[in-house]
Design a protein around this motif. Structure first.
Motif, PDB file in Angstrom:
ATOM      1  N   LEU A  27       8.268 106.960  59.800  1.00 41.82           N
ATOM      2  CA  LEU A  27       7.970 106.900  61.156  1.00 41.82           C
ATOM      3  C   LEU A  27       6.603 106.103  61.420  1.00 41.82           C
ATOM      4  O   LEU A  27       6.681 105.639  62.318  1.00 41.82           O
ATOM      5  N   LYS A  28       5.701 106.039  60.451  1.00 40.14           N
ATOM      6  CA  LYS A  28       4.621 105.281  60.700  1.00 40.14           C
ATOM      7  C   LYS A  28       5.012 103.798  60.903  1.00 40.14           C
ATOM      8  O   LYS A  28       4.181 102.823  61.634  1.00 40.14           O
ATOM      9  N   ILE A  29       6.027 103.534  60.180  1.00 38.69           N
ATOM     10  CA  ILE A  29       6.517 101.907  60.437  1.00 38.69           C
ATOM     11  C   ILE A  29       7.153 102.088  61.482  1.00 38.69           C
ATOM     12  O   ILE A  29       7.289 101.002  62.423  1.00 38.69           O
ATOM     13  N   ILE A  30       8.240 102.800  61.949  1.00 39.77           N
ATOM     14  CA  ILE A  30       9.178 102.865  63.203  1.00 39.77           C
ATOM     15  C   ILE A  30       8.608 103.183  64.311  1.00 39.77           C
ATOM     16  O   ILE A  30       9.246 103.310  65.414  1.00 39.77           O
ATOM     17  N   SER A  31       7.209 103.963  64.305  1.00 37.12           N
ATOM     18  CA  SER A  31       6.996 104.384  65.595  1.00 37.12           C
ATOM     19  C   SER A  31       6.636 103.386  66.614  1.00 37.12           C
ATOM     20  O   SER A  31       6.278 102.178  66.496  1.00 37.12           O
ATOM     21  N   GLY A  32       7.179 103.768  67.749  1.00 35.83           N
ATOM     22  CA  GLY A  32       7.119 102.861  68.760  1.00 35.83           C
ATOM     23  C   GLY A  32       8.565 103.000  69.463  1.00 35.83           C
ATOM     24  O   GLY A  32       9.644 102.701  68.735  1.00 35.83           O
ATOM     25  N   LYS A  33       8.661 102.848  70.991  1.00 32.72           N
ATOM     26  CA  LYS A  33       9.836 102.928  71.482  1.00 32.72           C
ATOM     27  C   LYS A  33      10.768 101.911  71.228  1.00 32.72           C
ATOM     28  O   LYS A  33      12.171 102.429  71.028  1.00 32.72           O
ATOM     29  N   ALA A  73       3.272  92.625  60.078  1.00 33.90           N
ATOM     30  CA  ALA A  73       1.963  93.021  59.280  1.00 33.90           C
ATOM     31  C   ALA A  73       2.455  94.148  58.231  1.00 33.90           C
ATOM     32  O   ALA A  73       1.775  94.203  57.130  1.00 33.90           O
ATOM     33  N   ASP A  74       3.180  95.136  58.859  1.00 32.59           N
ATOM     34  CA  ASP A  74       3.926  96.141  57.667  1.00 32.59           C
ATOM     35  C   ASP A  74       4.725  95.663  56.733  1.00 32.59           C
ATOM     36  O   ASP A  74       5.311  96.141  55.850  1.00 32.59           O
ATOM     37  N   GLY A  75       5.229  94.428  56.827  1.00 36.33           N
ATOM     38  CA  GLY A  75       5.873  94.044  55.750  1.00 36.33           C
ATOM     39  C   GLY A  75       7.422  93.927  55.882  1.00 36.33           C
ATOM     40  O   GLY A  75       8.421  93.851  55.038  1.00 36.33           O
ATOM     41  N   VAL A  76       7.880  94.327  57.143  1.00 33.12           N
ATOM     42  CA  VAL A  76       9.284  94.737  57.386  1.00 33.12           C
ATOM     43  C   VAL A  76      10.232  93.200  58.064  1.00 33.12           C
ATOM     44  O   VAL A  76      11.362  93.317  57.803  1.00 33.12           O
ATOM     45  N   GLY A  97      12.486  95.560  54.952  1.00 30.96           N
ATOM     46  CA  GLY A  97      13.150  95.518  56.431  1.00 30.96           C
ATOM     47  C   GLY A  97      14.571  95.886  56.490  1.00 30.96           C
ATOM     48  O   GLY A  97      15.136  96.584  56.930  1.00 30.96           O
ATOM     49  N   GLN A  98      15.266  94.837  55.557  1.00 37.66           N
ATOM     50  CA  GLN A  98      16.862  95.300  55.433  1.00 37.66           C
ATOM     51  C   GLN A  98      17.110  96.661  55.012  1.00 37.66           C
ATOM     52  O   GLN A  98      17.733  97.333  55.806  1.00 37.66           O
ATOM     53  N   SER A  99      16.333  97.453  54.003  1.00 38.31           N
ATOM     54  CA  SER A  99      16.592  98.732  53.564  1.00 38.31           C
ATOM     55  C   SER A  99      16.396  99.759  54.656  1.00 38.31           C
ATOM     56  O   SER A  99      16.873 100.633  54.913  1.00 38.31           O
ATOM     57  N   LEU A 100      15.114  99.373  55.561  1.00 39.25           N
ATOM     58  CA  LEU A 100      14.951 100.420  56.257  1.00 39.25           C
ATOM     59  C   LEU A 100      15.851 100.246  57.572  1.00 39.25           C
ATOM     60  O   LEU A 100      16.301 101.279  57.909  1.00 39.25           O
TER      61      LEU A 100
END
Length: 134
Positions: A27-33, A73-76, A97-100
Motif C-alpha cells: 500500500l505504501k507503493i500503490i497509495s494514491g487514487k 522513484a519507488d523503482g516500479v 513493477g511487473q510483479s506488482l
C-alpha cells in the motif's frame, strides 16, 4: 584526574519505513487514487504520457505527473526519454513493477466479476446519502 571519553552511539537512520505486514508495504507503493490504474495500463507495454492520460480518465495532469514521478522513484516504472525533437517519452514497468501489476490482476478480475452488483450497492448508498442530506 583524567576524564574518560565515552564514545557516543548514534542510531542509524532507517533506510526504509518499518512495515506492519506485506500489505502495508504494498500500500505504501500503490497509495494514491490513480496508481493502481497506471500500473494496470502499463502492463500492456511501453506507454506514452498521452496514452496514459486518456486511459486513466479524470486524472489531472498535475496528479498524473506526480504519481509517475513517485512510481519511478519507488523503482516500479522507468521513464524512457528518447532525446528526440519533438520530444518522445514513454513509461515501462520495471521487473518489480511487473510483479506488482500482476499481483493487482486478481483485483481487476474480482471487480469485473462483481461490477453489476457493485453498481447496485453504490447506487443504493448514493440514494441513502441523498435522503440523509435532504
Amino acid at each position: 584526574m583524567s576524564e574518560a571519553v565515552h564514545p557516543t552511539t548514534v542510531e542509524p537512520t532507517p533506510i526504509a519505513p518499518r512495515f506492519t505486514c506485506g500489505l502495508d508495504a504494498t500500500l505504501k507503493i500503490i497509495s494514491g487514487k490513480w496508481k493502481p490504474l497506471i500500473l494496470y495500463f502499463l502492463l500492456r507495454g511501453p506507454t506514452r504520457y498521452g496514452e496514459l492520460k486518456r486511459a486513466v480518465r479524470d486524472v489531472s495532469d498535475k496528479v498524473l505527473i506526480q504519481h509517475l514521478k513517485e512510481l519511478e522513484a519507488d523503482g516500479v516504472l522507468r521513464r524512457n526519454d528518447y532525446k528526440e525533437v519533438p520530444p518522445r517519452v514513454d513509461y515501462t514497468l520495471t521487473p518489480l513493477g511487473q510483479s506488482l501489476a500482476q499481483a493487482l490482476e486478481p483485483l481487476c478480475t474480482w471487480g469485473t466479476d462483481n461490477m453489476v452488483e457493485m453498481q447496485k450497492i453504490f447506487a443504493e448508498r448514493d440514494s441513502w446519502l441523498r435522503e440523509k442530506h435532504a
